[in-house]
Design a protein around this motif. Structure first.
Motif, PDB file in Angstrom:
ATOM      1  N   ILE A  70     -41.287  -9.759  13.976  1.00  0.00           N
ATOM      2  CA  ILE A  70     -42.615  -9.649  13.372  1.00  0.00           C
ATOM      3  C   ILE A  70     -42.687 -10.429  12.063  1.00  0.00           C
ATOM      4  CG2 ILE A  70     -44.168  -7.988  12.229  1.00  0.00           C
ATOM      5  CD1 ILE A  70     -43.591  -6.056  14.523  1.00  0.00           C
ATOM      6  N   ARG A  71     -41.584 -10.494  11.334  1.00  0.00           N
ATOM      7  CA  ARG A  71     -41.526 -11.284  10.095  1.00  0.00           C
ATOM      8  C   ARG A  71     -41.896 -12.746  10.354  1.00  0.00           C
ATOM      9  NH1 ARG A  71     -39.132 -11.232   5.138  1.00  0.00           N
ATOM     10  NH2 ARG A  71     -38.812  -9.024   5.479  1.00  0.00           N
ATOM     11  N   GLN A  72     -41.439 -13.285  11.477  1.00  0.00           N
ATOM     12  CA  GLN A  72     -41.740 -14.685  11.775  1.00  0.00           C
ATOM     13  C   GLN A  72     -43.228 -14.906  12.019  1.00  0.00           C
ATOM     14  OE1 GLN A  72     -39.277 -16.216  14.919  1.00  0.00           O
ATOM     15  NE2 GLN A  72     -37.400 -16.066  13.735  1.00  0.00           N
ATOM     16  N   ILE A  73     -43.890 -13.916  12.616  1.00  0.00           N
ATOM     17  CA  ILE A  73     -45.309 -14.082  12.958  1.00  0.00           C
ATOM     18  C   ILE A  73     -46.221 -13.631  11.826  1.00  0.00           C
ATOM     19  CG2 ILE A  73     -47.112 -13.400  14.586  1.00  0.00           C
ATOM     20  CD1 ILE A  73     -44.941 -13.069  16.691  1.00  0.00           C
ATOM     21  N   LEU A  74     -46.041 -12.403  11.378  1.00  0.00           N
ATOM     22  CA  LEU A  74     -46.893 -11.866  10.312  1.00  0.00           C
ATOM     23  C   LEU A  74     -46.534 -12.481   8.968  1.00  0.00           C
ATOM     24  CD1 LEU A  74     -49.101  -9.767   9.618  1.00  0.00           C
ATOM     25  CD2 LEU A  74     -47.275  -8.134   9.165  1.00  0.00           C
ATOM     26  N   GLY A  75     -45.261 -12.821   8.787  1.00  0.00           N
ATOM     27  CA  GLY A  75     -44.805 -13.384   7.523  1.00  0.00           C
ATOM     28  C   GLY A  75     -44.942 -14.887   7.473  1.00  0.00           C
ATOM     29  N   TRP A  76     -43.954 -15.571   8.064  1.00  0.00           N
ATOM     30  CA  TRP A  76     -43.912 -17.028   7.924  1.00  0.00           C
ATOM     31  C   TRP A  76     -45.144 -17.717   8.470  1.00  0.00           C
ATOM     32  CZ3 TRP A  76     -41.732 -19.817   4.592  1.00  0.00           C
ATOM     33  CH2 TRP A  76     -40.480 -19.486   4.074  1.00  0.00           C
ATOM     34  N   ARG A  77     -45.597 -17.306   9.646  1.00  0.00           N
ATOM     35  CA  ARG A  77     -46.710 -18.017  10.285  1.00  0.00           C
ATOM     36  C   ARG A  77     -47.976 -17.926   9.439  1.00  0.00           C
ATOM     37  NH1 ARG A  77     -50.417 -17.302  14.567  1.00  0.00           N
ATOM     38  NH2 ARG A  77     -50.508 -19.146  15.916  1.00  0.00           N
ATOM     39  N   MET A  87     -42.907 -15.580   0.139  1.00  0.00           N
ATOM     40  CA  MET A  87     -43.269 -15.015   1.433  1.00  0.00           C
ATOM     41  C   MET A  87     -42.987 -13.521   1.511  1.00  0.00           C
ATOM     42  SD  MET A  87     -42.610 -13.889   4.710  1.00  0.00           S
ATOM     43  CE  MET A  87     -40.915 -14.254   5.115  1.00  0.00           C
ATOM     44  N   GLU A  88     -41.894 -13.072   0.931  1.00  0.00           N
ATOM     45  CA  GLU A  88     -41.528 -11.661   1.012  1.00  0.00           C
ATOM     46  C   GLU A  88     -42.647 -10.763   0.489  1.00  0.00           C
ATOM     47  OE1 GLU A  88     -39.624  -8.273   1.952  1.00  0.00           O
ATOM     48  OE2 GLU A  88     -38.899 -10.275   2.462  1.00  0.00           O
ATOM     49  N   TYR A  89     -43.283 -11.168  -0.602  1.00  0.00           N
ATOM     50  CA  TYR A  89     -44.368 -10.355  -1.160  1.00  0.00           C
ATOM     51  C   TYR A  89     -45.652 -10.476  -0.327  1.00  0.00           C
ATOM     52  CZ  TYR A  89     -41.128 -10.180  -5.061  1.00  0.00           C
ATOM     53  OH  TYR A  89     -40.008  -9.994  -5.816  1.00  0.00           O
ATOM     54  N   TRP A  90     -45.828 -11.637   0.287  1.00  0.00           N
ATOM     55  CA  TRP A  90     -47.002 -11.840   1.141  1.00  0.00           C
ATOM     56  C   TRP A  90     -46.942 -10.935   2.371  1.00  0.00           C
ATOM     57  CZ3 TRP A  90     -51.759 -13.052   1.776  1.00  0.00           C
ATOM     58  CH2 TRP A  90     -52.273 -13.501   2.992  1.00  0.00           C
ATOM     59  N   ILE A  91     -45.788 -10.879   3.034  1.00  0.00           N
ATOM     60  CA  ILE A  91     -45.700 -10.043   4.229  1.00  0.00           C
ATOM     61  C   ILE A  91     -45.822  -8.558   3.872  1.00  0.00           C
ATOM     62  CG2 ILE A  91     -43.153  -9.915   4.283  1.00  0.00           C
ATOM     63  CD1 ILE A  91     -43.344  -9.932   7.333  1.00  0.00           C
ATOM     64  N   ARG A  92     -45.303  -8.152   2.730  1.00  0.00           N
ATOM     65  CA  ARG A  92     -45.474  -6.759   2.311  1.00  0.00           C
ATOM     66  C   ARG A  92     -46.944  -6.450   2.080  1.00  0.00           C
ATOM     67  NH1 ARG A  92     -40.399  -5.504  -1.861  1.00  0.00           N
ATOM     68  NH2 ARG A  92     -38.769  -6.347  -0.487  1.00  0.00           N
ATOM     69  N   LYS A 116     -36.797   0.290   5.020  1.00  0.00           N
ATOM     70  CA  LYS A 116     -36.515  -0.985   4.355  1.00  0.00           C
ATOM     71  C   LYS A 116     -37.570  -2.001   4.765  1.00  0.00           C
ATOM     72  CE  LYS A 116     -32.411  -2.744   4.231  1.00  0.00           C
ATOM     73  NZ  LYS A 116     -31.086  -3.242   4.673  1.00  0.00           N
ATOM     74  N   TRP A 117     -37.868  -2.911   3.840  1.00  0.00           N
ATOM     75  CA  TRP A 117     -38.820  -3.973   4.159  1.00  0.00           C
ATOM     76  C   TRP A 117     -38.167  -5.083   4.970  1.00  0.00           C
ATOM     77  CZ3 TRP A 117     -43.817  -3.253   3.595  1.00  0.00           C
ATOM     78  CH2 TRP A 117     -44.305  -2.405   2.587  1.00  0.00           C
ATOM     79  N   ASN A 118     -36.896  -5.291   4.777  1.00  0.00           N
ATOM     80  CA  ASN A 118     -36.247  -6.513   5.270  1.00  0.00           C
ATOM     81  C   ASN A 118     -34.876  -6.172   5.848  1.00  0.00           C
ATOM     82  OD1 ASN A 118     -34.768  -8.990   5.385  1.00  0.00           O
ATOM     83  ND2 ASN A 118     -36.162  -9.892   3.890  1.00  0.00           N
ATOM     84  N   PHE A 119     -34.640  -6.583   7.094  1.00  0.00           N
ATOM     85  CA  PHE A 119     -33.358  -6.339   7.744  1.00  0.00           C
ATOM     86  C   PHE A 119     -32.614  -7.651   8.024  1.00  0.00           C
ATOM     87  CE2 PHE A 119     -35.734  -2.516   8.426  1.00  0.00           C
ATOM     88  CZ  PHE A 119     -34.788  -1.497   8.382  1.00  0.00           C
ATOM     89  N   ASP A 120     -32.898  -8.655   7.193  1.00  0.00           N
ATOM     90  CA  ASP A 120     -32.311  -9.979   7.368  1.00  0.00           C
ATOM     91  C   ASP A 120     -30.781  -9.939   7.420  1.00  0.00           C
ATOM     92  OD1 ASP A 120     -33.663 -12.228   7.960  1.00  0.00           O
ATOM     93  OD2 ASP A 120     -33.579 -13.098   5.962  1.00  0.00           O
ATOM     94  N   ALA A 121     -30.181  -9.086   6.619  1.00  0.00           N
ATOM     95  CA  ALA A 121     -28.715  -9.046   6.533  1.00  0.00           C
ATOM     96  C   ALA A 121     -28.072  -8.691   7.872  1.00  0.00           C
ATOM     97  CB  ALA A 121     -28.281  -8.048   5.463  1.00  0.00           C
ATOM     98  N   LYS A 122     -28.816  -7.990   8.745  1.00  0.00           N
ATOM     99  CA  LYS A 122     -28.276  -7.610  10.049  1.00  0.00           C
ATOM    100  C   LYS A 122     -28.605  -8.636  11.131  1.00  0.00           C
ATOM    101  CE  LYS A 122     -28.190  -2.581   9.400  1.00  0.00           C
ATOM    102  NZ  LYS A 122     -28.591  -1.269   9.987  1.00  0.00           N
ATOM    103  N   ASN A 123     -29.326  -9.683  10.750  1.00  0.00           N
ATOM    104  CA  ASN A 123     -29.828 -10.644  11.738  1.00  0.00           C
ATOM    105  C   ASN A 123     -29.184 -12.013  11.592  1.00  0.00           C
ATOM    106  OD1 ASN A 123     -31.495  -8.697  12.780  1.00  0.00           O
ATOM    107  ND2 ASN A 123     -33.315  -9.345  11.677  1.00  0.00           N
ATOM    108  N   ARG A 124     -27.889 -12.043  11.310  1.00  0.00           N
ATOM    109  CA  ARG A 124     -27.198 -13.324  11.108  1.00  0.00           C
ATOM    110  C   ARG A 124     -25.942 -13.427  11.963  1.00  0.00           C
ATOM    111  NH1 ARG A 124     -27.738 -12.600   4.573  1.00  0.00           N
ATOM    112  NH2 ARG A 124     -29.977 -13.050   4.418  1.00  0.00           N
TER     113      ARG A 124
END
Length: 513
Positions: free
Chosen positions: A311-318, A156-161, A180-188
């Motif tokens: 946006i990751r949840q919509i543009l990425g995962w969805r 998924m990471e490459y798909w959203i990019r 940065k592409w991903n701010f997951d580390a700050k979202n936990r």
């Protein structure tokens, strides 16, 4: 017998005016066809709020089309439904037998079963079903297949990019916003002992005559389905979905990222958007949601980690799971990589369990038809996986019980991400953990009779016991797995006596839970 040039089928999750179905619609020659049928609520025994949401949204959309002067054939359920067609196939067959139709058009359905049913019915009447592309999504027709053809495994990471580069979403001068592409580390983040503080209530949508009628019909026809109608408060029109979006941006977006994984007692919604049902019924477009969210970041209303995470949840995962669904269906439903065969525990339909995390997560589903992604993945989904539940039973529960469930989005997330039934096609590892993860992200354990740090004994947390039993059972398979090997190595610290005690505890749980 009427003569119809194009019979345009509108399904319950296709309520968008910019649909390709309407590109060449001529009110003098064409007809819109919509149908409410019992089977769509009973092929999985759906939550009453899920049924009511679909029916009310469909009726409001039909009214909107009629107000434009478009002709509609609408088959509605009523309390007197005994002689009504029970399925889409039966309803469509009845219509085709009574009318002359040149062409049958439909946008690609959100479920393989429905597509197959419509194709079979059209074929019986010597018609070809013209399946149009679904423009609701940001990825273009064929784009995911082309992307997949260049890879051994989807990530998924490459798909959203890929999508962000093509669309320019959250991009500046060819680079990702925030560098940065991903701010997951700050979202936990979790809420700590003080909890989430004062939360702004989600907007309340008034129930007009259409919704009131639907609620009465659902209460009458589906009284034996699990779940309550009492708290029904979902957007059923485009205007209401826009109101929900505006409310989210103003009141919750800024803290969404930090607390998107957190859980708290009797707080089902927290900082989440509550837009998934509106998106999945196409009451609002993903691009509209993304653009409004991105604008909030550029206006300084929300930090990059919150906006990127959303946006990751919509543009990425969805977009990712939809591509995977059509890439792997219908085979996906046959996969059971871990050979899980147990029945789903009965408390999934009642919420009656002394495990506080499951009681909270399931009870809110019964009350609202909703749970956020961590409750789905790391509470209800995690326990089902550790219990070795047959993945099809898990899939059917999720499809039935969540108001936003449409199979294209639900099935990959459950059979792939949650249950690892696909053997790693979608997710790189089984998402398994002890009760300590739930203790970290919620206060549930503080009011539970079980101890998340214990795997054996009367106070042992069932999650923790079952976690170690899961690793013991699959030790050989995952010992060389790049993301599971470290977890497997911890088995070296468990001697034969404790291993036997874990198995005895598992047997006790299976007899008592």
């Amino acid at each position: 017998m009427n003569k119809i040039r194009n019979l345009c089928i509108v399904l319950g999750d296709q309520l968008n005016l910019d649909s390709a179905l309407f590109d060449e619609f001529d009110a003098n020659q064409d007809l819109i066809w919509m149908a409410e049928v019992i089977e769509e609520s009973t092929h999985v025994k759906s939550h009453p709020q899920r049924i009511a949401l679909f029916l009310s949204a469909m009726r409001h959309f039909a009214e909107r089309l009629q107000n434009q002067g478009w002709q509609i054939h609408y088959h509605a359920l009523s309390k007197k439904h005994i002689q009504s067609p029970s399925s889409l196939a039966e309803s469509l067959s009845k219509f085709l037998s009574e009318n002359s139709v040149n062409n049958i058009l439909v946008v690609l359905p959100g479920e393989y079963r429905v597509l197959k049913q419509l194709k079979t019915t059209a074929n019986q009447f010597k018609h070809r079903l013209n399946v149009l592309p679904d423009r609701h999504f940001i990825s273009l027709p064929g784009e995911f297949s082309e992307w997949m053809s260049q890879r051994k495994k989807p990530v998924m990471e490459y798909w959203i990019r890929h999508l962000r580069k093509r669309t320019g979403i959250l991009m500046e001068n060819g680079q990702p916003c925030g560098a940065k592409w991903n701010f997951d580390a700050k979202n936990r983040g979790n809420f700590g002992k003080k909890g989430p503080g004062l939360l702004v209530e989600a907007p309340i949508f008034s129930k007009d005559n259409i919704t009131q009628d639907v609620l009465e019909i659902v209460a009458d026809l589906f009284a034996n389905h699990s779940g309550s109608l009492d708290s029904f408060n979902w957007p059923v029109t485009h205007k209401e979905a826009q109101q929900a979006l505006a409310d989210f941006i103003e009141n919750r977006l800024a803290l969404f990222g930090q607390y998107q994984d957190a859980m708290w007692f009797d707080e089902p919604f927290l900082y989440h958007s509550l837009l998934s049902s509106s998106l999945n019924l196409k009451l609002i477009s993903p691009l509209e949601v993304i653009q409004a969210t991105e604008q909030a970041y550029r206006d300084g209303q929300a930090p990059i980690e919150a906006v990127e995470g959303f946006i990751r949840q919509i543009l990425g995962w969805r977009e990712f799971v939809r591509g995977l669904y059509w890439h792997a269906m219908p085979q996906w439903k046959t996969w059971n990589h871990l050979d899980a065969q147990k029945a789903l525990p009965s408390f999934y339909w009642t919420g009656k369990t002394d495990m506080r995390c499951l009681q909270q997560s399931i009870s809110q589903v019964l009350e609202h038809g909703y749970g956020h992604h961590i409750q789905r993945l790391m509470v209800t989904g995690l326990f089902a996986q550790l219990w070795e539940t047959n993945p099809i039973e898990v899939h059917e529960w999720y499809l039935a019980m969540y108001v936003d469930a449409v199979e294209w989005v639900e099935l990959p997330n459950v059979l792939g991400m949650s249950q690892y039934a696909d053997g790693g096609f979608m997710a790189s590892k089984p998402y398994v953990a002890t009760g300590k993860y739930i203790q970290k992200m919620s206060p549930y354990c503080s009011q539970c009779p079980y101890k998340p740090e214990e795997s054996i004994g009367d106070k042992a947390c069932p999650f923790t016991t079952l976690y170690w039993a899961f690793l013991l059972k699959h030790e050989t398979e995952f010992s060389q797995h790049p993301r599971m090997a470290l977890q497997i190595k911890h088995l070296a610290n468990i001697d034969d006596v404790k291993r036997e005690a874990i198995q005895h505890r598992v047997e006790f749980l299976r007899e008592t839970l």
